[in-house]
Enzyme design. Structure first.
Site, short mmCIF file in Angstrom:
data_model
loop_
_atom_site.label_atom_id
_atom_site.label_comp_id
_atom_site.label_asym_id
_atom_site.label_seq_id
_atom_site.Cartn_x
_atom_site.Cartn_y
_atom_site.Cartn_z
N ASP A 47 0.68 49.65 -0.92
CA ASP A 47 1.75 48.87 -0.30
C ASP A 47 1.63 47.41 -0.69
O ASP A 47 0.68 46.72 -0.31
CB ASP A 47 1.68 49.00 1.23
CG ASP A 47 2.81 48.25 1.92
OD1 ASP A 47 3.85 48.04 1.27
OD2 ASP A 47 2.66 47.90 3.10
N ASP A 93 9.39 44.41 -4.29
CA ASP A 93 8.63 45.35 -3.47
C ASP A 93 8.57 46.71 -4.15
O ASP A 93 9.60 47.31 -4.44
CB ASP A 93 9.28 45.47 -2.09
CG ASP A 93 8.51 46.35 -1.14
OD1 ASP A 93 7.27 46.39 -1.25
OD2 ASP A 93 9.14 47.01 -0.30
#
Length: 444
Positions: free
Chosen positions: A119, A322
């Site tokens: 992440d 992201d």
């Protein structure tokens, strides 16, 4: 200006879900002592997509990815509201959490193998630990710190304990609570351990030993590896403030890759590198914010005010890159302009019947093997990113539609992983830049 989009070779152009799993290979890694005795560590890790082992059609994987992306977007907006003080409901500091890719690693001495969620939107590294008062099911045994000779609890005065958004002290040991945007959480003790990535062992990595782990979205792995910009993340702890990844398209057999530390730099032989500076958001210091100055569709620079993508003084707005969000989301006013431009340029009927989960789809001409799509360029500060057609259009010839792999957002914008596929994306925390090289991942 238009690009040809081929429909002849696959029944579904798989552009949203990326990185089918390939068995790990022995890779180049090195450990040498650099200036001032600093340990330079470089390693590469094979990534697999969270849905790669499931018996799903390509379209089912895409829809799952879009749903997770919408969910993640809601988490991010909740974080912004909490940080700006506009939400009275949030009681604890919250972070993004979850992701679309898994990485294999080992923890402890002797090493125990796990698969963890990668992440780039959060910092904490954590895994489930015994004794577990609340743990989700995982495919490997839960880590038992009592069986490792290198497990050491962190003190309450340690830098990593002080870097936590929420912590308490018990018998001199640091205990943490890390809450995610949908109120999933992990709670336990902070410690250091030896982590092994491929063939490289890294001692004294600070991580959360989670004894109470609740909520959805973690069960794909046995924990999470944060790669955000904060001090708790893996990239920050290595003191090698650089990582890169290359994410493949779903229909490719090649693996996706993560490169850390001394081997993360871009090789100029791969192609032209485009570099844009990172922006800091004091209220969201973990995120990788970029300066998006405009968008071109076809040959037309869209009439979008540059302030549309600006980071506001209260920490809202802005654009982040992201890896854990599937498609790109643009602030709604900008996305509306983009949709109108694509409708004008595509010259195909807009499809209003298919339940694709995407905002804009077109009906494909009957019997077509190719279709023209307009060029799409993202104008980042210092870096014009001219995307390949497969990085923003998704075609399903079986249902006769082709869709734009983007959506609208109320608040921050996100440059998602579909738009990043088959690029080496280099995050340099020391120079505070992100660089892009369009390439094929097997060339790295």
């Amino acid at each position: 200006m238009a690009l040809l989009y081929s429909l002849c070779c696959v029944s579904f152009s798989a552009l949203v879900i990326v990185a089918l799993y390939v068995s790990p290979v022995v890779s180049t890694s090195r450990r040498v002592l650099g200036d001032y005795g600093k340990l330079e560590i470089g390693f590469r890790v094979t990534l697999k997509h969270v849905d790669s082992s499931k018996n799903l059609t390509k379209w089912e994987r895409i829809q799952r990815g879009i749903k997770r992306g919408n969910h993640r977007l809601q988490r991010l907006n909740a974080m912004v509201l909490a940080a700006s003080g506009d939400s009275a409901e949030v009681q604890a500091p919250i972070v993004a959490g979850n992701g679309e890719f898994l990485m294999d690693l080992s923890i402890g001495t002797p090493p125990n193998s796990y698969s963890a969620i990668l992440d780039t939107g959060s910092d904490l590294i954590w895994t489930q630990c015994k004794p577990c008062t609340q743990c989700f099911d995982q495919s490997t045994p839960i880590f038992d710190p009592q069986k490792s000779s290198t497990f050491t609890k962190l003190s309450c005065s340690s830098d990593l304990c002080e870097a936590l958004p929420q912590s308490t002290c018990s018998d001199g040991s640091c205990e943490y609570l890390y809450t995610y945007g949908d109120y999933s959480s992990t709670q336990g003790v902070m410690a250091t351990e030896t982590f092994k990535f491929d063939s490289v062992s890294v001692p004294n990595i600070g991580f959360g030993c989670g004894e109470d782990n609740e909520g959805d979205g973690f069960s794909q792995g046995s924990g999470l590896v944060g790669l955000g910009r904060g001090p708790l993340s893996l990239v920050s702890q290595l003191k090698e403030p650089k990582f890169s990844y290359c994410l493949t398209a779903m229909d490719e057999t090649q693996k996706s890759l993560l490169l850390m530390g001394s081997i993360a730099s871009a090789n100029e032989s791969l192609g032209e590198m485009r570099t844009t500076p990172l922006i800091r958001n004091p209220s969201q210091p973990s995120f990788y914010y970029l300066s998006l100055q405009g968008i071109t569709v076809g040959s037309t620079r869209l009439p979008i005010k540059e302030s549309t993508f600006a980071l506001e003084d209260n920490g809202s707005g802005g654009v982040i890159i992201d890896s854990g969000t599937t498609i790109t989301y643009l602030e709604q006013a900008a996305f509306s302009v983009l949709k109108k431009a694509f409708i004008l340029e595509m010259k195909l009927p807009v499809d209003t019947l298919s339940s694709t989960g995407l905002d804009l789809c077109f009906t494909l001409p009957s019997g077509s093997t190719q279709v023209e799509v307009p060029k799409l360029v993202f104008h980042f500060d210092g870096a014009d990113l001219d995307l390949p057609a497969e990085n923003y259009m998704i075609a399903d010839s079986s249902s006769g539609v082709i869709c734009l792999a983007m959506g609208g957002s109320s608040g921050m914008s996100i440059f998602g992983n579909v738009q990043q596929q088959n690029m080496l994306v280099v995050h340099d925390l020391e120079k505070e830049t992100v660089s892009f090289i369009q390439t094929q991942c097997q060339n790295i």
